[in-house]
Design a protein around this motif. Sequence first.
Motif, PDB file in Angstrom:
ATOM      1  N   PHE A 251     -49.671 -22.614  26.392  1.00  0.00           N
ATOM      2  CA  PHE A 251     -50.235 -23.673  27.006  1.00  0.00           C
ATOM      3  C   PHE A 251     -49.872 -25.067  27.849  1.00  0.00           C
ATOM      4  CE2 PHE A 251     -53.650 -27.042  26.963  1.00  0.00           C
ATOM      5  CZ  PHE A 251     -54.665 -26.724  27.742  1.00  0.00           C
ATOM      6  N   LEU A 252     -49.211 -25.075  26.099  1.00  0.00           N
ATOM      7  CA  LEU A 252     -48.298 -25.994  26.455  1.00  0.00           C
ATOM      8  C   LEU A 252     -47.366 -26.445  26.935  1.00  0.00           C
ATOM      9  CD1 LEU A 252     -49.451 -27.567  22.223  1.00  0.00           C
ATOM     10  CD2 LEU A 252     -50.098 -28.535  24.104  1.00  0.00           C
ATOM     11  N   ASN A 253     -46.844 -25.636  27.188  1.00  0.00           N
ATOM     12  CA  ASN A 253     -45.267 -24.585  27.653  1.00  0.00           C
ATOM     13  C   ASN A 253     -46.007 -24.103  29.149  1.00  0.00           C
ATOM     14  OD1 ASN A 253     -43.754 -25.663  25.940  1.00  0.00           O
ATOM     15  ND2 ASN A 253     -44.088 -23.452  24.714  1.00  0.00           N
ATOM     16  N   LYS A 254     -46.768 -23.776  29.409  1.00  0.00           N
ATOM     17  CA  LYS A 254     -47.433 -24.228  30.441  1.00  0.00           C
ATOM     18  C   LYS A 254     -46.948 -22.758  31.238  1.00  0.00           C
ATOM     19  CE  LYS A 254     -47.941 -28.290  33.203  1.00  0.00           C
ATOM     20  NZ  LYS A 254     -47.869 -29.260  31.719  1.00  0.00           N
ATOM     21  N   GLU A 255     -47.398 -21.905  30.440  1.00  0.00           N
ATOM     22  CA  GLU A 255     -47.042 -20.693  30.282  1.00  0.00           C
ATOM     23  C   GLU A 255     -48.159 -19.087  30.210  1.00  0.00           C
ATOM     24  OE1 GLU A 255     -42.285 -20.973  28.301  1.00  0.00           O
ATOM     25  OE2 GLU A 255     -44.010 -19.720  27.182  1.00  0.00           O
ATOM     26  N   LYS A 256     -47.914 -17.718  29.966  1.00  0.00           N
ATOM     27  CA  LYS A 256     -49.683 -16.971  30.096  1.00  0.00           C
ATOM     28  C   LYS A 256     -49.446 -16.217  28.461  1.00  0.00           C
ATOM     29  CE  LYS A 256     -51.704 -13.259  32.455  1.00  0.00           C
ATOM     30  NZ  LYS A 256     -51.353 -12.464  33.205  1.00  0.00           N
ATOM     31  N   PRO A 257     -49.686 -16.342  28.077  1.00  0.00           N
ATOM     32  CA  PRO A 257     -50.270 -15.864  27.039  1.00  0.00           C
ATOM     33  C   PRO A 257     -49.766 -14.372  26.794  1.00  0.00           C
ATOM     34  CG  PRO A 257     -52.216 -16.768  27.512  1.00  0.00           C
ATOM     35  CD  PRO A 257     -51.120 -17.004  28.315  1.00  0.00           C
ATOM     36  N   VAL A 258     -49.085 -13.786  25.827  1.00  0.00           N
ATOM     37  CA  VAL A 258     -49.359 -12.270  25.801  1.00  0.00           C
ATOM     38  C   VAL A 258     -49.926 -12.277  24.097  1.00  0.00           C
ATOM     39  CG1 VAL A 258     -47.710 -10.473  25.501  1.00  0.00           C
ATOM     40  CG2 VAL A 258     -47.001 -11.873  26.802  1.00  0.00           C
ATOM     41  N   PHE A 259     -50.795 -11.154  24.435  1.00  0.00           N
ATOM     42  CA  PHE A 259     -51.437 -11.136  23.386  1.00  0.00           C
ATOM     43  C   PHE A 259     -51.252  -9.470  22.342  1.00  0.00           C
ATOM     44  CE2 PHE A 259     -54.229 -13.810  25.389  1.00  0.00           C
ATOM     45  CZ  PHE A 259     -54.220 -14.748  24.676  1.00  0.00           C
ATOM     46  N   SER A 260     -50.900  -9.805  20.904  1.00  0.00           N
ATOM     47  CA  SER A 260     -50.415  -8.857  20.020  1.00  0.00           C
ATOM     48  C   SER A 260     -51.189  -7.482  19.575  1.00  0.00           C
ATOM     49  CB  SER A 260     -49.106  -8.720  19.412  1.00  0.00           C
ATOM     50  OG  SER A 260     -50.150  -9.981  18.643  1.00  0.00           O
ATOM     51  N   GLY A 261     -52.702  -8.389  19.987  1.00  0.00           N
ATOM     52  CA  GLY A 261     -54.147  -7.882  18.871  1.00  0.00           C
ATOM     53  C   GLY A 261     -53.624  -8.650  17.236  1.00  0.00           C
ATOM     54  N   GLY A 262     -53.372  -9.233  17.062  1.00  0.00           N
ATOM     55  CA  GLY A 262     -53.545 -10.030  15.628  1.00  0.00           C
ATOM     56  C   GLY A 262     -53.848 -11.120  15.889  1.00  0.00           C
TER      57      GLY A 262
END
Length: 262
Positions: A251-262
Amino acid sequence: MSEQKAAEFVEADGLATVRLNRPALTREVKEELLGVLRQAAESTTARAVLVVGSDKAFCVGQDLAEHATVLEQAPEQALTTVREHYNPIVQAFENIQVPVVVGIGGACVGAGLGFALAGDVRVAARRAKFGTAFTGIGLASDSGLATRLVRALGSARAMEMMLLGTTLAAERALELGLVTEVVDDGAWEERARELASTLAAGPTSAFVAAKRQVRSASEGGRDLAELLEEEADLQNQLGMTGDHAGAVSSFLNKEKPVFSGG
């Protein structure tokens, strides 16, 4: 060529798919459905579950031809299926901690409606129809239907469906909040899979916690202080996950997060 199973389980890329291949619930269908739902609940790698039926029907409830035979030959056994099959099936749905998307291509009636409401998100084809059917054959409901109808619609609408046997078209079900989304008849499974895949790629631990919170809230009778304390505990746990830290950084880097599920 081997005969198609009544219910199937497939898992790939974090998404478990439960497919009900026969719309009427014979003993065989119920036993196979229970087995695959338990597989979904016990999976340690599934991050979402998709439950679908066929284009013509999601599930139309008990197979009445089989029921009539049992009722004639061994009436004392005719309704043991509620404890033997229906209750465990609904409990298996409840034991699935990750998000459950239900795709509904057609008729969704009786216990089938109870099963659909046991999911978290419902995508319906425009041709889909929803009904309770139980009082029409002289029975009250099973499969957790009455409880979940009240939660979804409120007591007045639930009473209408139960007593009058009201059938809801898909658009009306959407208006009342019984389903999440209505799509064209040929697109219902693709859309349901798309939503389930999106959830499977999301913050799984947060989704599990969110389901727990919603279930707690819908049960009623919980003390507010207890619910607030539960929220604080869950946030403490989630705040320590890699998904949370990574999402904040993204969010701070204006990027789309990628979730690993952890």
